[in-house]
Design a protein around this motif. Structure first.
Motif, mmCIF file in Angstrom:
data_model
loop_
_atom_site.group_PDB
_atom_site.id
_atom_site.type_symbol
_atom_site.label_atom_id
_atom_site.label_comp_id
_atom_site.label_asym_id
_atom_site.label_seq_id
_atom_site.Cartn_x
_atom_site.Cartn_y
_atom_site.Cartn_z
ATOM 1 N N SER A 208 1.028 -1.346 -0.087
ATOM 2 C CA SER A 208 -0.012 -0.134 -0.023
ATOM 3 C C SER A 208 0.868 1.311 -0.158
ATOM 4 C CB SER A 208 -1.042 0.115 1.137
ATOM 5 O OG SER A 208 -1.716 -1.038 0.973
ATOM 6 N N SER A 209 2.072 1.316 0.381
ATOM 7 C CA SER A 209 2.732 2.504 0.489
ATOM 8 C C SER A 209 3.557 2.697 -0.853
ATOM 9 C CB SER A 209 3.958 2.509 1.491
ATOM 10 O OG SER A 209 5.164 1.647 1.350
ATOM 11 N N LEU A 210 3.353 1.882 -1.719
ATOM 12 C CA LEU A 210 4.216 1.746 -3.265
ATOM 13 C C LEU A 210 3.158 1.799 -4.235
ATOM 14 C CD1 LEU A 210 6.664 -1.038 -2.332
ATOM 15 C CD2 LEU A 210 7.296 1.351 -2.500
ATOM 16 N N ASP A 211 1.869 0.934 -4.203
ATOM 17 C CA ASP A 211 0.848 0.939 -5.334
ATOM 18 C C ASP A 211 0.491 2.211 -5.870
ATOM 19 O OD1 ASP A 211 0.990 -1.859 -4.597
ATOM 20 O OD2 ASP A 211 -0.933 -1.956 -3.559
ATOM 21 N N GLN A 212 0.231 2.287 -6.981
ATOM 22 C CA GLN A 212 -0.360 3.595 -7.613
ATOM 23 C C GLN A 212 -0.909 2.963 -8.978
ATOM 24 O OE1 GLN A 212 -1.548 7.489 -8.404
ATOM 25 N NE2 GLN A 212 -0.960 6.181 -6.674
ATOM 26 N N ALA A 213 -2.110 3.473 -9.418
ATOM 27 C CA ALA A 213 -2.722 3.240 -10.621
ATOM 28 C C ALA A 213 -2.087 4.234 -11.871
ATOM 29 C CB ALA A 213 -4.128 3.363 -10.495
ATOM 30 N N GLY A 214 -2.151 3.520 -13.069
ATOM 31 C CA GLY A 214 -1.603 4.507 -14.318
ATOM 32 C C GLY A 214 -2.266 3.905 -15.635
ATOM 33 N N THR A 215 -1.450 4.186 -16.658
ATOM 34 C CA THR A 215 -1.860 3.846 -17.950
ATOM 35 C C THR A 215 -0.817 3.342 -18.711
ATOM 36 O OG1 THR A 215 -1.534 6.152 -18.649
ATOM 37 C CG2 THR A 215 -3.569 5.716 -17.710
ATOM 38 N N VAL A 312 10.236 -4.217 2.047
ATOM 39 C CA VAL A 312 9.091 -3.393 2.247
ATOM 40 C C VAL A 312 7.772 -3.874 1.525
ATOM 41 C CG1 VAL A 312 8.022 -1.128 1.693
ATOM 42 C CG2 VAL A 312 10.391 -1.391 2.486
ATOM 43 N N ALA A 313 7.930 -4.241 0.321
ATOM 44 C CA ALA A 313 6.827 -4.876 -0.432
ATOM 45 C C ALA A 313 6.160 -6.115 0.057
ATOM 46 C CB ALA A 313 7.175 -5.123 -2.019
ATOM 47 N N PRO A 314 7.066 -7.162 0.414
ATOM 48 C CA PRO A 314 6.370 -8.423 0.844
ATOM 49 C C PRO A 314 5.998 -8.227 2.262
ATOM 50 C CG PRO A 314 8.675 -8.767 0.016
ATOM 51 C CD PRO A 314 8.642 -7.369 0.142
ATOM 52 N N ALA A 315 6.673 -7.092 2.941
ATOM 53 C CA ALA A 315 6.082 -7.105 4.595
ATOM 54 C C ALA A 315 4.480 -6.469 4.260
ATOM 55 C CB ALA A 315 6.908 -5.988 5.166
ATOM 56 N N GLU A 316 4.514 -5.578 3.540
ATOM 57 C CA GLU A 316 2.830 -4.872 3.324
ATOM 58 C C GLU A 316 2.110 -5.869 2.705
ATOM 59 O OE1 GLU A 316 3.192 -0.997 1.379
ATOM 60 O OE2 GLU A 316 4.786 -0.477 2.859
ATOM 61 N N ALA A 317 2.743 -6.732 1.759
ATOM 62 C CA ALA A 317 1.802 -7.746 1.117
ATOM 63 C C ALA A 317 1.316 -8.839 2.200
ATOM 64 C CB ALA A 317 2.653 -8.240 -0.149
ATOM 65 N N SER A 318 2.244 -9.161 2.853
ATOM 66 C CA SER A 318 1.850 -10.158 3.891
ATOM 67 C C SER A 318 0.765 -9.596 4.926
ATOM 68 C CB SER A 318 3.070 -10.604 4.783
ATOM 69 O OG SER A 318 3.283 -9.584 5.698
ATOM 70 N N LEU A 433 9.735 3.320 -4.381
ATOM 71 C CA LEU A 433 10.225 3.960 -3.032
ATOM 72 C C LEU A 433 10.065 5.291 -2.681
ATOM 73 C CD1 LEU A 433 13.296 1.105 -3.076
ATOM 74 C CD2 LEU A 433 11.033 0.974 -1.567
ATOM 75 N N ALA A 434 10.446 6.289 -3.733
ATOM 76 C CA ALA A 434 10.389 7.549 -3.140
ATOM 77 C C ALA A 434 9.113 8.092 -3.752
ATOM 78 C CB ALA A 434 11.684 8.062 -4.378
ATOM 79 N N GLY A 435 8.124 7.494 -4.325
ATOM 80 C CA GLY A 435 6.916 7.888 -4.333
ATOM 81 C C GLY A 435 6.618 8.692 -5.779
ATOM 82 N N LEU A 436 7.792 8.698 -6.660
ATOM 83 C CA LEU A 436 7.872 9.749 -7.790
ATOM 84 C C LEU A 436 6.822 9.327 -8.896
ATOM 85 C CD1 LEU A 436 11.740 10.059 -7.604
ATOM 86 C CD2 LEU A 436 10.047 11.920 -6.801
ATOM 87 N N PRO A 437 6.790 10.413 -9.701
ATOM 88 C CA PRO A 437 6.186 9.751 -11.130
ATOM 89 C C PRO A 437 7.168 9.373 -11.986
ATOM 90 C CG PRO A 437 6.067 12.097 -11.077
ATOM 91 C CD PRO A 437 6.623 11.836 -9.755
ATOM 92 N N ALA B 53 8.152 5.712 6.277
ATOM 93 C CA ALA B 53 7.073 4.977 6.252
ATOM 94 C C ALA B 53 6.060 5.306 4.979
ATOM 95 C CB ALA B 53 6.051 4.964 7.601
ATOM 96 N N HIS B 54 6.174 6.417 4.562
ATOM 97 C CA HIS B 54 5.089 6.796 3.693
ATOM 98 C C HIS B 54 6.197 7.756 2.696
ATOM 99 C CE1 HIS B 54 1.947 9.205 1.937
ATOM 100 N NE2 HIS B 54 1.112 8.022 2.288
ATOM 101 N N PRO B 55 5.705 7.697 1.302
ATOM 102 C CA PRO B 55 6.520 8.640 0.381
ATOM 103 C C PRO B 55 6.335 9.981 0.327
ATOM 104 C CG PRO B 55 4.931 6.921 -0.791
ATOM 105 C CD PRO B 55 4.848 6.677 0.596
ATOM 106 N N LEU B 56 5.291 10.473 0.913
ATOM 107 C CA LEU B 56 4.820 11.983 0.760
ATOM 108 C C LEU B 56 4.957 12.354 2.131
ATOM 109 C CD1 LEU B 56 2.198 11.936 -1.872
ATOM 110 C CD2 LEU B 56 4.452 12.329 -2.322
#
Lengths: 487, 95
Positions: A208-215, A312-318, A433-437, B53-56
């Protein structure tokens, strides 16, 4: 005259507006393409023929009333991770094989409201965990450029469907590269927006801290059209951000000033195939010819992004996947002896091998005695990686480099060793990881296979990202090429 | 990095996953290789670095405490494997 299935969303929108074709005709054209070609590619988990035709008829009526918007009547496909009311949403898993969504994802809801037609739901790696579409319970997807190769993943069905002209565009999700990597491997434009730019409501959660929808589209212009419709805050996703949504389409031609482009040295490491490096450097030279300045930058911790992500990703996924318990929805085993047996066998039977590995990796790194050494450590390194990007963006407007180290690889080539598969995402994961586009656009071919150029912007810099991609696509024609078998 | 089959069974138990014996050996092997790759992190100096914990860097948004959801139980239970009179059925827990 461009064939309907080779045209962009923008081109098809103009054809609808001029009355050259109706939405019903367009929708029938793509449904017929799916009927002929999908058996060989396996892009779709569900084809929604009746629903699509009803939506197309409604779109044509809306246009007749003079109420059509820029997307009204255009058909697209949705990755099967997005819930669409009263249709099956499998997420590529046996666990959700018979799950019928009782509500719409925000992305689906917004595109439906804009008058977009949903052709079907596309195949994907199980729960979006994979880089080749080989972990899907519904079988692998084949790359339209070479059917012995993978289309990338996890949005592999969406990518292959658009590349083969079975849909003019598709939605995807990107947790570690799952839009950009398949876009690169199939010659498409794949946009992963800033974390929080698009609502995650109704999108099956992975990390959830990495997932983002796009096209996934044929052009940056098409990505701008779709992003304008799906971006924006949503109170049902508390991580969606209340930032203004710019007019992305108008911004395509704005900001024609001198670009400062950062070229991270870490993107041109030993793992990068030479022919891919050559194609990417040629794309950078094109920007230089257009007046941009190239600046070498350092991202000293980028090489740690794969190990950081795989904590990070497997921790959130579990944690996210603990909701699949065989009780409220999803697969349930036969004749459970007791409650524990019900949980363990329902999950053991419902999840595939890669999903089990990630759940177990996550469970391990979060378990007592290991939390500090793994999870806390990874969160600290995540901070260092993010700071590297922030430091680079003090000097440059955008970063550019390859999307993937190699073009599409053969089916089965990396399934035996998960770490080899994970390393395929080495250039895309840092952005999540950085939340960038980030965006991948086609910039060349190696032995007949497409190569992707990755462009990265600061948070909420989608307009600059799309503008730079559009500028390149006006000067080149890589994005207009179709695999010969599907032209 | 190596993991014994017993360790793998322990993790599977925590994760509520049934694994057959062939899977246990396979998972032991692959999990060890994943954790070996992850161990690269240990060499990084992170003294004094605030965990991210959070990117923003965003704070949790608040809203008024109002009822905004309606009852969807019947609709949602259509996806349930086994229900009776609006209840989810599981094997007997209390004897």
């Amino acid at each position: 005259m461009t064939a309907l299935h080779a045209d962009t969303l923008a081109g098809l929108a103009a054809r609808l507006a001029s009355g050259e074709c109706s939405s019903v005709e367009l929708t029938r054209h793509f449904l017929a393409r799916i009927a002929v070609h999908d058996a060989g590619l396996n892009c779709f988990v569900s084809v929604l023929e009746a629903r699509a035709l009803a939506q197309a008829e409604a779109a044509d009526r809306r246009r007749a009333r003079g109420e059509a918007g820029p997307l009204t009547g255009l058909p697209i496909a949705h990755k099967d991770i997005f819930c669409a009311r009263d249709t099956r949403t499998t997420c590529g898993s046996r666990m959700l094989e018979r799950f019928v969504s009782p509500y719409d994802a925000a992305v689906v809801e917004r595109l439906d409201a804009a008058g977009v037609v949903t052709l079907g739901k596309t195949n994907m790696d199980e729960f979006a965990m994979g880089s080749s579409n080989e972990t899907s319970y519904f079988g692998p997807v084949r790359n339209p450029w070479d059917p012995t190769r993978v289309p990338g993943g996890s949005s592999g069905g969406s990518a292959a469907a658009v590349a083969a002209g079975l849909a003019p565009a598709a939605t995807g999700t990107d947790t570690g590269g799952s839009i950009r990597q398949p876009a690169a491997l199939t010659g498409l434009t794949g946009l992963k927006p800033t974390y929080g730019r698009v609502s995650r409501w109704g999108m099956v959660a992975f990390a959830s801290s990495l997932d983002q929808a796009g096209t996934l589209t044929r052009s940056a212009e098409d990505a701008a059209l779709l992003l304008a419709a799906i971006a924006g805050a949503d109170r049902r996703d508390s991580t969606s951000v209340e930032a203004e949504v710019p007019d992305y389409h108008a911004a395509l031609d704005a900001g024609r000033g001198r670009l400062r482009i950062g070229v991270p040295r870490a993107f041109f490491d030993d793992g990068l195939e030479e022919a891919v490096a050559v194609a990417v450097r040629e794309a950078l030279a094109e920007y230089e010819r257009q007046g941009a300045e190239l600046v070498e930058v350092e991202l000293p911790n980028l090489h740690l992004s794969v190990p950081t992500y795989y904590v990070v990703a497997p921790a959130e996924a579990s944690s996210n996947l603990s909701r699949f318990d065989g009780v409220r929805f999803g697969h349930r085993c036969e004749a459970p002896q007791d409650l524990l047996d019900l949980y363990e066998r329902s999950r053991g039977e419902g999840f595939g091998a890669e999903v089990k590995r990630r759940i177990m990796t996550g469970t391990y790194v979060l378990s007592a005695g290991y939390y500090d050494a793994y999870y806390l450590k990874a969160q600290q390194v995540r901070q260092l990686i993010t700071a590297d990007f922030a430091r680079a963006f003090e000097r440059v407007d955008l970063l550019m480099g390859p999307t993937t180290p190699t073009p599409a690889f053969a089916l089965g080539a990396k399934t035996a060793d998960p770490v080899q598969m994970y390393l395929n995402d080495i250039y895309t994961i840092g952005v999540n990881l950085a939340g960038l586009p980030g965006i991948s656009i086609p910039c060349g071919e190696v032995a007949g296979l497409p190569v992707g150029l990755q462009i990265i912007a600061p948070h909420f810099g989608e307009a600059a990202l799309l503008g730079a991609a559009h500028r390149y696509q006006q000067a080149t024609d890589w994005h207009r090429r179709l695999p010969a078998a599907y032209a | 990095m190596s993991l014994t089959n017993d360790q793998v069974r322990g993790i599977a138990r925590l994760a509520r996953l049934s694994l057959d014996e062939a899977e246990v050996a396979e998972v032991a092997d692959k999990l060890a290789s994943i954790l070996g790759m992850v161990d690269q992190l240990q060499a990084t100096d992170t003294a004094g670095v605030v965990p991210m914990a959070h990117p923003l860097d965003a704070a949790q948004q608040l809203r008024a405490d109002e009822v905004i959801e309606t009852d969807h139980r019947e609709e949602y239970q259509r996806n349930a494997p086994l229900t009776e009179q609006g209840l989810y059925l599981v094997p007997r827990v209390v004897e």
